[in-house]
Design an enzyme around this catalytic site. Structure first.
Site, short mmCIF file in Angstrom:
data_model
loop_
_atom_site.label_atom_id
_atom_site.label_comp_id
_atom_site.label_asym_id
_atom_site.label_seq_id
_atom_site.Cartn_x
_atom_site.Cartn_y
_atom_site.Cartn_z
N SER A 147 0.85 -1.19 0.00
CA SER A 147 0.00 0.00 0.00
C SER A 147 0.89 1.24 0.00
CB SER A 147 -0.88 -0.06 1.26
OG SER A 147 -1.68 1.10 1.37
N LYS A 173 -1.06 -0.90 -4.49
CA LYS A 173 -2.25 -0.14 -4.10
C LYS A 173 -1.85 1.29 -3.85
CE LYS A 173 -4.82 -0.02 0.24
NZ LYS A 173 -5.58 -0.82 1.22
N LYS A 175 -3.01 5.09 -2.55
CA LYS A 175 -3.99 5.89 -1.84
C LYS A 175 -4.37 7.07 -2.72
CE LYS A 175 -4.11 3.72 2.16
NZ LYS A 175 -5.35 3.10 2.68
N ASP A 200 -7.21 3.10 -3.27
CA ASP A 200 -7.96 3.12 -2.01
C ASP A 200 -8.24 4.57 -1.63
OD1 ASP A 200 -9.08 2.76 0.48
OD2 ASP A 200 -7.36 1.72 1.37
N GLU A 225 -11.13 0.80 -3.71
CA GLU A 225 -11.48 0.47 -2.33
C GLU A 225 -12.13 1.66 -1.65
OE1 GLU A 225 -8.04 -1.18 -0.37
OE2 GLU A 225 -8.91 -0.96 1.62
N ASP A 250 -14.07 -1.66 2.54
CA ASP A 250 -13.19 -1.81 3.71
C ASP A 250 -13.98 -1.27 4.91
OD1 ASP A 250 -11.31 -1.36 5.75
OD2 ASP A 250 -9.81 -0.42 4.49
N LYS A 274 -10.45 -7.05 7.62
CA LYS A 274 -9.53 -6.70 8.71
C LYS A 274 -10.14 -7.23 9.99
CE LYS A 274 -7.84 -2.43 6.57
NZ LYS A 274 -7.94 -0.95 6.58
N GLY A 302 -4.56 -4.46 5.96
CA GLY A 302 -3.53 -4.22 6.98
C GLY A 302 -3.79 -2.91 7.71
O1 OSB Z 1 -7.52 1.68 4.35
O2 OSB Z 1 -6.50 -0.14 4.10
C1 OSB Z 1 -6.60 0.97 4.64
C2 OSB Z 1 -3.49 1.48 6.79
C3 OSB Z 1 -4.00 2.17 7.86
C4 OSB Z 1 -5.35 2.51 7.86
C5 OSB Z 1 -6.16 2.14 6.79
C6 OSB Z 1 -5.64 1.42 5.72
C7 OSB Z 1 -4.28 1.12 5.71
C8 OSB Z 1 -3.67 0.44 4.55
C9 OSB Z 1 -2.85 -0.80 4.71
O3 OSB Z 1 -3.82 0.84 3.43
C10 OSB Z 1 -1.47 -0.57 5.18
C11 OSB Z 1 -0.74 -1.82 5.54
O4 OSB Z 1 -0.85 -2.32 6.68
O5 OSB Z 1 0.01 -2.31 4.69
MG MG Z 2 -8.67 0.62 2.94
#
Ligand code: OSB
Ligand code: MG
Length: 384
Positions: A147, A173, A175, A200, A225, A250, A274, A302
Protein backbone atom coordinates in the site's frame (compact mmCIF):
# COMPACT_ATOMS: atom_id res chain seq x y z
CA UNK A 1 -15.55 -24.41 5.23
CA UNK A 2 -14.36 -23.50 8.72
CA UNK A 3 -16.45 -24.89 11.57
CA UNK A 4 -14.77 -23.08 14.44
CA UNK A 5 -16.48 -19.79 15.21
CA UNK A 6 -16.04 -20.24 18.93
CA UNK A 7 -13.22 -21.83 20.92
CA UNK A 8 -12.81 -23.12 24.46
CA UNK A 9 -9.61 -23.54 26.43
CA UNK A 10 -8.90 -26.52 28.67
CA UNK A 11 -7.41 -24.32 31.35
CA UNK A 12 -9.11 -21.09 32.57
CA UNK A 13 -7.80 -17.61 31.81
CA UNK A 14 -5.45 -16.62 34.65
CA UNK A 15 -3.98 -13.21 33.74
CA UNK A 16 -4.40 -10.62 31.03
CA UNK A 17 -2.01 -7.68 30.67
CA UNK A 18 -2.39 -4.72 28.34
CA UNK A 19 0.68 -3.06 26.84
CA UNK A 20 0.10 0.29 25.12
CA UNK A 21 3.01 0.87 22.75
CA UNK A 22 4.40 3.54 20.43
CA UNK A 23 6.61 2.36 17.60
CA UNK A 24 8.57 4.46 15.09
CA UNK A 25 7.40 3.69 11.56
CA UNK A 26 10.04 3.25 8.87
CA UNK A 27 7.91 5.64 6.81
CA UNK A 28 4.55 7.40 7.10
CA UNK A 29 1.53 6.18 5.13
CA UNK A 30 -0.48 9.23 4.04
CA UNK A 31 -4.14 8.59 3.25
CA UNK A 32 -7.10 10.79 2.39
CA UNK A 33 -7.85 11.12 6.12
CA UNK A 34 -4.23 11.78 7.15
CA UNK A 35 -2.13 9.14 8.85
CA UNK A 36 -2.56 6.54 11.59
CA UNK A 37 0.78 7.74 12.96
CA UNK A 38 1.59 11.08 14.60
CA UNK A 39 3.69 13.71 12.81
CA UNK A 40 6.77 12.16 14.42
CA UNK A 41 5.90 8.86 12.65
CA UNK A 42 5.02 7.07 15.90
CA UNK A 43 2.37 4.42 15.44
CA UNK A 44 0.38 3.51 18.58
CA UNK A 45 -1.17 0.14 19.38
CA UNK A 46 -2.16 -1.97 22.37
CA UNK A 47 -0.80 -5.47 22.79
CA UNK A 48 -2.77 -7.92 24.90
CA UNK A 49 -0.89 -10.71 26.68
CA UNK A 50 -3.09 -13.52 27.97
CA UNK A 51 -2.02 -16.41 30.17
CA UNK A 52 -3.99 -19.55 30.97
CA UNK A 53 -3.76 -21.18 34.41
CA UNK A 54 -1.68 -23.92 32.78
CA UNK A 55 0.95 -21.28 31.90
CA UNK A 56 0.27 -21.23 28.14
CA UNK A 57 0.24 -17.68 26.73
CA UNK A 58 -1.08 -15.86 23.70
CA UNK A 59 -0.69 -12.35 22.26
CA UNK A 60 -3.09 -10.11 20.36
CA UNK A 61 -2.82 -6.63 18.84
CA UNK A 62 -5.34 -3.80 18.95
CA UNK A 63 -4.99 -1.73 15.77
CA UNK A 64 -6.76 1.40 17.04
CA UNK A 65 -4.44 4.39 16.97
CA UNK A 66 -3.96 7.84 18.59
CA UNK A 67 -6.96 9.49 17.00
CA UNK A 68 -10.43 8.35 15.85
CA UNK A 69 -9.80 8.79 12.12
CA UNK A 70 -10.01 5.40 10.39
CA UNK A 71 -12.47 4.24 13.07
CA UNK A 72 -13.99 5.71 16.24
CA UNK A 73 -11.70 3.71 18.50
CA UNK A 74 -8.42 5.01 19.89
CA UNK A 75 -5.69 3.39 21.98
CA UNK A 76 -7.16 5.11 25.05
CA UNK A 77 -10.75 3.89 24.42
CA UNK A 78 -9.36 0.40 23.88
CA UNK A 79 -7.40 0.52 27.15
CA UNK A 80 -10.49 1.73 28.99
CA UNK A 81 -12.84 -0.88 27.58
CA UNK A 82 -10.31 -3.71 27.98
CA UNK A 83 -9.35 -2.83 31.56
CA UNK A 84 -12.78 -1.88 32.90
CA UNK A 85 -15.08 -4.29 31.04
CA UNK A 86 -13.65 -6.95 28.73
CA UNK A 87 -10.82 -8.28 30.92
CA UNK A 88 -12.76 -8.50 34.22
CA UNK A 89 -15.56 -10.31 32.36
CA UNK A 90 -13.37 -13.10 30.99
CA UNK A 91 -10.84 -13.75 33.81
CA UNK A 92 -11.35 -17.27 35.15
CA UNK A 93 -13.40 -18.26 32.08
CA UNK A 94 -12.65 -20.96 29.49
CA UNK A 95 -14.19 -19.04 26.60
CA UNK A 96 -15.11 -15.46 25.64
CA UNK A 97 -18.91 -15.80 25.75
CA UNK A 98 -19.11 -13.08 28.45
CA UNK A 99 -18.02 -10.53 25.85
CA UNK A 100 -21.43 -10.88 24.20
CA UNK A 101 -22.83 -8.64 26.93
CA UNK A 102 -20.93 -5.66 25.50
CA UNK A 103 -21.46 -3.65 22.34
CA UNK A 104 -18.94 -2.21 19.96
CA UNK A 105 -15.21 -1.61 20.35
CA UNK A 106 -14.28 -4.16 17.68
CA UNK A 107 -10.54 -3.45 17.70
CA UNK A 108 -10.27 -3.88 21.47
CA UNK A 109 -12.36 -7.06 21.18
CA UNK A 110 -10.14 -8.45 18.42
CA UNK A 111 -6.99 -7.92 20.49
CA UNK A 112 -8.40 -9.96 23.35
CA UNK A 113 -9.89 -12.60 21.08
CA UNK A 114 -6.65 -12.98 19.12
CA UNK A 115 -4.64 -13.41 22.34
CA UNK A 116 -7.13 -16.05 23.53
CA UNK A 117 -7.16 -17.94 20.22
CA UNK A 118 -3.37 -17.87 20.07
CA UNK A 119 -3.26 -19.34 23.59
CA UNK A 120 -5.85 -22.01 22.72
CA UNK A 121 -3.89 -22.94 19.59
CA UNK A 122 -0.71 -23.20 21.71
CA UNK A 123 -2.57 -25.29 24.31
CA UNK A 124 -3.64 -27.69 21.56
CA UNK A 125 -0.13 -27.74 20.09
CA UNK A 126 -1.25 -26.37 16.70
CA UNK A 127 -0.55 -23.21 14.70
CA UNK A 128 -3.18 -20.45 14.91
CA UNK A 129 -3.91 -20.96 11.20
CA UNK A 130 -4.84 -24.61 11.83
CA UNK A 131 -7.20 -23.57 14.63
CA UNK A 132 -8.79 -21.08 12.20
CA UNK A 133 -9.08 -23.59 9.35
CA UNK A 134 -10.28 -26.41 11.60
CA UNK A 135 -7.40 -28.46 10.22
CA UNK A 136 -8.48 -27.98 6.58
CA UNK A 137 -5.72 -27.41 4.01
CA UNK A 138 -4.45 -23.85 3.73
CA UNK A 139 -1.70 -21.90 2.02
CA UNK A 140 1.89 -22.00 3.27
CA UNK A 141 2.67 -18.75 1.44
CA UNK A 142 0.27 -15.84 1.17
CA UNK A 143 0.27 -13.56 -1.91
CA UNK A 144 0.74 -9.96 -0.79
CA UNK A 145 0.86 -6.46 -2.21
CA UNK A 146 2.00 -3.10 -0.92
CA UNK A 147 0.00 0.00 0.00
CA UNK A 148 1.60 3.26 -1.15
CA UNK A 149 0.61 6.53 0.52
CA UNK A 150 -0.11 9.91 -1.01
CA UNK A 151 3.21 11.38 -2.22
CA UNK A 152 4.27 14.97 -2.92
CA UNK A 153 4.18 14.44 -6.71
CA UNK A 154 3.42 11.95 -9.48
CA UNK A 155 7.16 11.57 -10.16
CA UNK A 156 7.73 10.71 -6.49
CA UNK A 157 4.94 8.14 -6.69
CA UNK A 158 6.43 6.53 -9.78
CA UNK A 159 9.78 6.30 -7.99
CA UNK A 160 8.19 4.57 -4.98
CA UNK A 161 6.35 2.14 -7.25
CA UNK A 162 9.57 1.31 -9.09
CA UNK A 163 11.32 0.63 -5.79
CA UNK A 164 8.49 -1.65 -4.59
CA UNK A 165 8.41 -3.56 -7.88
CA UNK A 166 12.19 -4.04 -7.61
CA UNK A 167 11.67 -5.44 -4.12
CA UNK A 168 9.32 -8.02 -5.61
CA UNK A 169 5.83 -6.74 -4.83
CA UNK A 170 3.46 -7.64 -7.65
CA UNK A 171 0.34 -5.79 -6.57
CA UNK A 172 0.40 -2.05 -6.05
CA UNK A 173 -2.25 -0.14 -4.10
CA UNK A 174 -2.26 3.64 -4.31
CA UNK A 175 -3.99 5.89 -1.84
CA UNK A 176 -6.13 8.45 -3.63
CA UNK A 177 -8.26 11.48 -2.74
CA UNK A 178 -10.09 14.16 -4.74
CA UNK A 179 -7.63 15.88 -7.13
CA UNK A 180 -5.08 13.11 -6.50
CA UNK A 181 -6.72 10.45 -8.61
CA UNK A 182 -7.31 10.37 -12.39
CA UNK A 183 -4.12 12.11 -13.50
CA UNK A 184 -2.03 10.06 -11.06
CA UNK A 185 -3.52 6.71 -12.03
CA UNK A 186 -3.30 7.49 -15.75
CA UNK A 187 0.40 8.29 -15.38
CA UNK A 188 1.02 5.10 -13.43
CA UNK A 189 -0.94 2.97 -15.87
CA UNK A 190 0.91 4.39 -18.85
CA UNK A 191 4.29 3.78 -17.15
CA UNK A 192 3.26 0.24 -16.11
CA UNK A 193 0.63 -1.08 -18.55
CA UNK A 194 0.49 -4.57 -17.02
CA UNK A 195 0.91 -4.37 -13.24
CA UNK A 196 -1.85 -5.38 -10.84
CA UNK A 197 -2.97 -1.91 -9.74
CA UNK A 198 -5.72 -0.68 -7.42
CA UNK A 199 -6.72 2.47 -5.55
CA UNK A 200 -7.96 3.12 -2.01
CA UNK A 201 -9.90 6.33 -1.28
CA UNK A 202 -10.65 5.77 2.43
CA UNK A 203 -14.09 7.36 2.10
CA UNK A 204 -12.91 10.60 0.47
CA UNK A 205 -15.63 10.92 -2.20
CA UNK A 206 -19.38 11.39 -2.46
CA UNK A 207 -21.80 10.21 -5.12
CA UNK A 208 -21.41 13.63 -6.78
CA UNK A 209 -17.90 12.52 -7.73
CA UNK A 210 -19.21 9.62 -9.85
CA UNK A 211 -18.15 11.31 -13.14
CA UNK A 212 -14.55 11.53 -11.88
CA UNK A 213 -14.51 7.95 -10.62
CA UNK A 214 -15.99 6.73 -13.94
CA UNK A 215 -12.85 7.98 -15.69
CA UNK A 216 -10.95 5.24 -13.85
CA UNK A 217 -12.88 2.57 -15.74
CA UNK A 218 -10.41 2.81 -18.67
CA UNK A 219 -7.40 1.98 -16.49
CA UNK A 220 -7.99 -1.71 -15.80
CA UNK A 221 -7.83 -1.35 -12.01
CA UNK A 222 -8.34 -4.52 -9.98
CA UNK A 223 -10.71 -2.56 -7.77
CA UNK A 224 -11.39 0.76 -6.10
CA UNK A 225 -11.48 0.47 -2.33
CA UNK A 226 -14.01 2.36 -0.18
CA UNK A 227 -14.62 5.40 -2.38
CA UNK A 228 -17.63 6.72 -0.40
CA UNK A 229 -18.57 7.32 3.23
CA UNK A 230 -17.66 4.75 5.86
CA UNK A 231 -21.28 3.83 6.52
CA UNK A 232 -22.68 4.56 3.04
CA UNK A 233 -23.55 1.08 1.74
CA UNK A 234 -26.60 2.45 -0.06
CA UNK A 235 -24.57 5.17 -1.78
CA UNK A 236 -21.98 2.58 -2.85
CA UNK A 237 -24.76 0.58 -4.53
CA UNK A 238 -25.65 3.66 -6.57
CA UNK A 239 -22.01 4.16 -7.52
CA UNK A 240 -21.28 0.50 -8.37
CA UNK A 241 -24.24 0.53 -10.78
CA UNK A 242 -22.41 3.24 -12.76
CA UNK A 243 -18.88 1.80 -12.56
CA UNK A 244 -17.23 -1.07 -14.39
CA UNK A 245 -14.36 -1.14 -11.89
CA UNK A 246 -15.29 -3.42 -8.98
CA UNK A 247 -15.79 -1.65 -5.67
CA UNK A 248 -14.09 -3.25 -2.66
CA UNK A 249 -15.49 -2.32 0.72
CA UNK A 250 -13.19 -1.81 3.71
CA UNK A 251 -14.56 0.66 6.31
CA UNK A 252 -18.21 -0.26 5.56
CA UNK A 253 -17.91 -3.96 6.42
CA UNK A 254 -18.25 -4.45 10.18
CA UNK A 255 -20.07 -7.81 10.23
CA UNK A 256 -20.89 -10.78 8.00
CA UNK A 257 -24.38 -9.29 7.65
CA UNK A 258 -22.83 -6.19 6.07
CA UNK A 259 -21.35 -8.49 3.40
CA UNK A 260 -24.81 -10.00 2.83
CA UNK A 261 -26.27 -6.51 2.46
CA UNK A 262 -23.43 -5.48 0.13
CA UNK A 263 -24.18 -8.44 -2.13
CA UNK A 264 -27.94 -8.00 -1.95
CA UNK A 265 -27.95 -4.34 -3.00
CA UNK A 266 -24.83 -4.48 -5.20
CA UNK A 267 -22.78 -2.08 -3.06
CA UNK A 268 -19.52 -3.83 -3.96
CA UNK A 269 -17.99 -6.98 -5.40
CA UNK A 270 -14.87 -7.54 -3.29
CA UNK A 271 -14.23 -7.58 0.47
CA UNK A 272 -11.23 -6.29 2.41
CA UNK A 273 -11.19 -8.27 5.67
CA UNK A 274 -9.53 -6.70 8.71
CA UNK A 275 -10.07 -8.73 11.88
CA UNK A 276 -9.79 -5.60 14.04
CA UNK A 277 -12.50 -3.80 12.08
CA UNK A 278 -14.97 -6.70 12.33
CA UNK A 279 -14.41 -7.37 16.05
CA UNK A 280 -12.32 -10.49 16.01
CA UNK A 281 -11.31 -13.76 14.44
CA UNK A 282 -14.69 -15.46 14.82
CA UNK A 283 -16.50 -12.72 12.87
CA UNK A 284 -13.61 -12.75 10.38
CA UNK A 285 -14.16 -16.50 9.88
CA UNK A 286 -17.87 -15.96 9.29
CA UNK A 287 -17.05 -13.41 6.60
CA UNK A 288 -14.43 -15.74 5.13
CA UNK A 289 -16.89 -18.63 4.92
CA UNK A 290 -19.64 -16.44 3.47
CA UNK A 291 -17.35 -15.03 0.77
CA UNK A 292 -16.09 -18.50 -0.03
CA UNK A 293 -19.55 -19.99 -0.43
CA UNK A 294 -20.81 -16.99 -2.44
CA UNK A 295 -17.66 -16.82 -4.61
CA UNK A 296 -16.83 -13.28 -3.44
CA UNK A 297 -13.16 -12.31 -3.90
CA UNK A 298 -11.57 -11.68 -0.50
CA UNK A 299 -8.26 -10.41 0.85
CA UNK A 300 -6.88 -9.44 4.24
CA UNK A 301 -6.26 -5.74 4.85
CA UNK A 302 -3.53 -4.22 6.98
CA UNK A 303 -3.36 -1.60 9.73
CA UNK A 304 0.41 -1.17 10.02
CA UNK A 305 0.56 -4.04 12.50
CA UNK A 306 3.62 -5.06 14.50
CA UNK A 307 4.79 -8.65 14.16
CA UNK A 308 2.06 -9.75 16.59
CA UNK A 309 -0.85 -8.52 14.46
CA UNK A 310 0.98 -9.40 11.25
CA UNK A 311 1.34 -13.05 12.34
CA UNK A 312 -2.43 -13.27 13.07
CA UNK A 313 -3.24 -11.64 9.73
CA UNK A 314 -1.03 -14.15 7.92
CA UNK A 315 -2.76 -17.05 9.67
CA UNK A 316 -6.12 -15.65 8.53
CA UNK A 317 -4.88 -14.98 4.99
CA UNK A 318 -3.67 -18.58 4.72
CA UNK A 319 -7.30 -19.76 4.52
CA UNK A 320 -8.44 -20.91 1.10
CA UNK A 321 -11.27 -18.38 0.82
CA UNK A 322 -8.73 -15.53 0.77
CA UNK A 323 -8.30 -15.33 -2.99
CA UNK A 324 -6.61 -11.98 -3.74
CA UNK A 325 -3.25 -10.51 -2.62
CA UNK A 326 -3.42 -9.14 0.93
CA UNK A 327 -2.08 -5.85 2.38
CA UNK A 328 0.50 -7.68 4.48
CA UNK A 329 3.91 -6.41 3.46
CA UNK A 330 7.33 -7.35 4.79
CA UNK A 331 8.31 -6.21 8.31
CA UNK A 332 11.03 -3.92 6.90
CA UNK A 333 8.38 -1.78 5.21
CA UNK A 334 7.00 -0.81 8.64
CA UNK A 335 9.35 -1.38 11.59
CA UNK A 336 13.09 -1.70 12.11
CA UNK A 337 13.32 -3.31 14.55
CA UNK A 338 9.90 -4.87 15.14
CA UNK A 339 8.73 -6.11 18.55
CA UNK A 340 8.86 -9.75 17.54
CA UNK A 341 12.02 -11.80 17.22
CA UNK A 342 10.72 -13.11 13.91
CA UNK A 343 10.68 -10.81 10.89
CA UNK A 344 8.63 -11.40 7.77
CA UNK A 345 10.53 -11.08 4.53
CA UNK A 346 9.07 -10.96 1.05
CA UNK A 347 9.55 -14.04 -1.12
CA UNK A 348 10.42 -11.93 -4.15
CA UNK A 349 9.99 -14.72 -6.70
CA UNK A 350 6.23 -14.91 -6.10
CA UNK A 351 5.35 -11.80 -4.01
CA UNK A 352 4.36 -13.86 -0.96
CA UNK A 353 5.00 -13.97 2.76
CA UNK A 354 5.48 -17.33 4.47
CA UNK A 355 2.89 -18.14 7.13
CA UNK A 356 4.25 -18.86 10.63
CA UNK A 357 4.32 -22.59 11.32
CA UNK A 358 5.11 -22.65 15.06
CA UNK A 359 2.45 -23.50 17.63
CA UNK A 360 0.10 -20.67 18.64
CA UNK A 361 0.87 -17.35 16.97
CA UNK A 362 4.31 -18.62 15.96
CA UNK A 363 6.16 -15.42 16.93
CA UNK A 364 7.91 -14.33 20.16
CA UNK A 365 7.77 -10.83 21.63
CA UNK A 366 11.10 -9.27 22.60
CA UNK A 367 10.57 -8.06 26.21
CA UNK A 368 13.23 -5.36 26.09
CA UNK A 369 11.82 -3.76 22.97
CA UNK A 370 8.28 -4.09 24.34
CA UNK A 371 9.27 -2.22 27.51
CA UNK A 372 10.90 0.54 25.44
CA UNK A 373 7.78 0.84 23.26
CA UNK A 374 5.60 1.16 26.40
CA UNK A 375 7.78 3.96 27.74
CA UNK A 376 7.59 5.64 24.32
CA UNK A 377 3.77 5.48 24.46
CA UNK A 378 3.52 7.23 27.83
CA UNK A 379 6.16 9.79 26.78
CA UNK A 380 4.20 10.58 23.65
CA UNK A 381 0.97 10.98 25.66
CA UNK A 382 2.76 13.27 28.13
CA UNK A 383 4.27 15.35 25.30
CA UNK A 384 0.76 15.77 23.80
O1 OSB B 1 -7.52 1.68 4.35
O2 OSB B 1 -6.50 -0.14 4.10
C1 OSB B 1 -6.60 0.97 4.64
C2 OSB B 1 -3.49 1.48 6.79
C3 OSB B 1 -4.00 2.17 7.86
C4 OSB B 1 -5.35 2.51 7.86
C5 OSB B 1 -6.16 2.14 6.79
C6 OSB B 1 -5.64 1.42 5.72
C7 OSB B 1 -4.28 1.12 5.71
C8 OSB B 1 -3.67 0.44 4.55
C9 OSB B 1 -2.85 -0.80 4.71
O3 OSB B 1 -3.82 0.84 3.43
C10 OSB B 1 -1.47 -0.57 5.18
C11 OSB B 1 -0.74 -1.82 5.54
O4 OSB B 1 -0.85 -2.32 6.68
O5 OSB B 1 0.01 -2.31 4.69
MG1 MG C 1 -8.67 0.62 2.94
Amino acid sequence: MTQTYFVHSQSPIAHIRVHPIAMPLVEMLMTSFGSEARQDALRAAVLVELELVSGVTGWGECVASWAPRYSYETTETALHVLRDFFIPAVLGERDLSKLRAFRGHPMARMALEAAFWAAVAAERGVALGDLLSGGAPRKERVPVGVSIGIQPSIEATLAVIEKRLQEGYRRIKLKIKPKWDVELLRAVRSAYPDIALMADANSAYTLDDAPTLKQLDDLNLMMIEQPLGHLDLYQHSKLQAQLQTPICLDESILTADDVRLMLHIGAGKIVNLKPGRVGGLSEALKIHDLCRSEGVPLWVGGMLETGVGRAANLALASLMGVTLPSDISATSRYYDPDLTEEVFTLNAEDSTLSVPTGVGLGVRVNRERLAAAEVAYYEAIAAG
